[in-house]
Design a protein around this motif. Sequence first.
Motif, PDB file in Angstrom:
ATOM      1  N   LEU A 116       6.079 -29.796 -24.794  1.00 13.05           N
ATOM      2  CA  LEU A 116       7.137 -29.338 -23.891  1.00 13.05           C
ATOM      3  C   LEU A 116       8.516 -29.743 -24.394  1.00 13.05           C
ATOM      4  CD1 LEU A 116       5.476 -30.154 -20.484  1.00 13.05           C
ATOM      5  CD2 LEU A 116       5.643 -27.959 -21.611  1.00 13.05           C
ATOM      6  N   TYR A 125       3.669 -24.030 -23.686  1.00 14.50           N
ATOM      7  CA  TYR A 125       3.197 -24.289 -22.331  1.00 14.50           C
ATOM      8  C   TYR A 125       4.232 -23.858 -21.298  1.00 14.50           C
ATOM      9  CZ  TYR A 125      -0.572 -27.262 -24.171  1.00 14.50           C
ATOM     10  OH  TYR A 125      -1.686 -27.730 -24.807  1.00 14.50           O
ATOM     11  N   GLY A 126       5.497 -24.215 -21.547  1.00 13.57           N
ATOM     12  CA  GLY A 126       6.535 -23.889 -20.578  1.00 13.57           C
ATOM     13  C   GLY A 126       6.659 -22.401 -20.329  1.00 13.57           C
ATOM     14  N   ASN A 129       2.461 -20.925 -19.238  1.00 13.81           N
ATOM     15  CA  ASN A 129       1.853 -21.431 -18.004  1.00 13.81           C
ATOM     16  C   ASN A 129       2.809 -21.463 -16.822  1.00 13.81           C
ATOM     17  OD1 ASN A 129      -0.392 -21.824 -19.565  1.00 13.81           O
ATOM     18  ND2 ASN A 129      -0.146 -24.034 -19.735  1.00 13.81           N
ATOM     19  N   ARG A 130       4.100 -21.530 -17.084  1.00 17.94           N
ATOM     20  CA  ARG A 130       5.069 -21.667 -16.002  1.00 17.94           C
ATOM     21  C   ARG A 130       5.991 -20.466 -15.875  1.00 17.94           C
ATOM     22  NH1 ARG A 130       9.744 -25.701 -17.150  1.00 17.94           N
ATOM     23  NH2 ARG A 130      10.157 -23.932 -18.533  1.00 17.94           N
ATOM     24  N   SER A 179       2.677 -28.378 -17.048  1.00 15.38           N
ATOM     25  CA  SER A 179       3.245 -27.041 -16.871  1.00 15.38           C
ATOM     26  C   SER A 179       2.586 -26.318 -15.706  1.00 15.38           C
ATOM     27  CB  SER A 179       3.103 -26.222 -18.159  1.00 15.38           C
ATOM     28  OG  SER A 179       1.739 -26.047 -18.515  1.00 15.38           O
ATOM     29  N   ASP A 182       3.990 -27.941 -12.493  1.00 11.96           N
ATOM     30  CA  ASP A 182       5.376 -27.560 -12.284  1.00 11.96           C
ATOM     31  C   ASP A 182       5.447 -26.116 -11.784  1.00 11.96           C
ATOM     32  OD1 ASP A 182       8.126 -28.446 -12.432  1.00 11.96           O
ATOM     33  OD2 ASP A 182       8.392 -26.991 -14.041  1.00 11.96           O
ATOM     34  N   LEU A 260       9.093 -31.025 -18.262  1.00  9.47           N
ATOM     35  CA  LEU A 260       9.424 -29.722 -17.719  1.00  9.47           C
ATOM     36  C   LEU A 260      10.471 -29.822 -16.626  1.00  9.47           C
ATOM     37  CD1 LEU A 260       5.866 -28.201 -17.484  1.00  9.47           C
ATOM     38  CD2 LEU A 260       7.797 -27.080 -18.591  1.00  9.47           C
TER      39      LEU A 260
END
Length: 333
Positions: A116, A125-126, A129-130, A179, A182, A260
């Motif tokens: 991240l 991932y950021g 997944n987010r 992630s 968040d 994150l």
Amino acid sequence: MAARHIVVVGGNGFVGSAICKSALTKGFEVSSISSSGRPYTTPKGHSPAWTSRVKWHSANALQPESYAHILASASGVVHTIGTLFEGAGYKDAMRRGNAVEMMSSLLGRGGTGNPLEKGAREGSYGVMNRDTALRVCETFVGSQQQPLTSEGAQPTKPFVYVSAEDIFRPFVPAGYIESKRDAEAQISRILVEKPGAFRPVFIRPGLIYHAHLRPILSPAAALLGLSASVHAALPRSFPTPANVLRSLGQGLHGPRSSPLNPGANTDIGSPLESLADLLTIPPIHVEHVAEAAVVALEPGREEVQGVYGVRGMRELIGWEARTGEDQAEVVQH
């Protein structure tokens, strides 16, 4: 039918395709958006008959203009895009059941720090997944013209986010679960601004398996199912491996700031606690994950909102765990 139109983000993937199929059996009109827009195919390249009943759209989850018109008529959305490791090479190898290629892909991803901290690049991932989930959620909320029902009340529309149980550390970087958590927090903040109009549903599967579509995972699923059954049968005070790991892990560190979202504390514990959960949370069949998501999408299920772990999903679909059934289920499927 428009009132039962759902959109599955990533509907041609492993979990997304199972949700599409399950939703069709419940009478939903189903649309899928994905980067390719291609219908789902099996690992052997076949398109099952049910795929002809899904509307397949090519769209970029980070570009709302490419799919906002599709969400406008949706009664619910399921977001299934995500990555366990940064980079997608391992997914193709897993789909084909090639263990050597999968390990080579994972070992070659490079880097030992928290991914991240490398920024929100494509495939991170950021982003995966987010950010994809947040853009879709914002677009879903912004595209809705909430119609009145015959009683005058607005129907509550679900946004279902496929999250995860925290069972993969330390084998998977902490950024994966951070992630996911968040994304859950920020989706909740987006939807709380529209009280009564939308409801967030976070389903958290552990290891997801399917004997034919993901045969490479079947041995691990069988072992983890056995472990979960043994741990469940023993007294809670018994010094099981999971209890020992959890006791050791709780003393390592408290909540820490997430890369994150530096202003907030994560709700994840130590890697040892994650390992303890790996030993006690049973694996779940992909079809059961899909059934739980579809239950959340059903009209009139306003009580279905918030977090649902593996046991919560099984309660939603009326599946009662019994001693030995976890590992038997792996063999049967």
